[in-house]
Design a protein around this motif. Structure first.
Motif: not given
Length: 97
Positions: A22-26, A28-32
């Motif tokens: 979940w942290n990795l997905e989060l 990644t979302l912040f990077d986008h």
């Protein structure tokens, strides 16, 4: 049969992996989002050169003559636009004569 301690360790491991995913997905979302929010330097410079203010636009509106306006409607969907334009031009020509 597994002991309570082993079950607890397995549950903690699953929770750790789930939270890391979940942290990795989060992240990644912040990077986008941060990539999308970056402004092109050329556009930023162009925006700095733009000197339009609320006061300048208000002054333009004050200079307009809003008392002598004419409501010119466009044709409806079922009307022939060329015919409506022809009628409007004819009415304008008769009005100016």
């Amino acid at each position: 049969m597994t002991s309570f301690h082993e079950t607890l360790c397995q549950a903690r491991t699953h929770l750790t992996f789930a939270s890391e995913k979940w942290n990795l997905e989060l992240l990644t979302l912040f990077d986008h989002v941060s990539e999308l929010s970056k402004v092109d330097p050329a556009l930023k410079e162009k925006l700095k050169q733009n000197t339009v203010t609320l006061e300048s636009e208000y002054e333009k509106l004050q200079k307009l003559n809003l008392d002598d306006w004419e409501n010119i409607r466009g044709p409806s969907l079922w009307e022939d636009s060329r015919m409506v334009q022809k009628q409007q031009r004819e009415a304008l020509r008769l009005k100016t004569e």
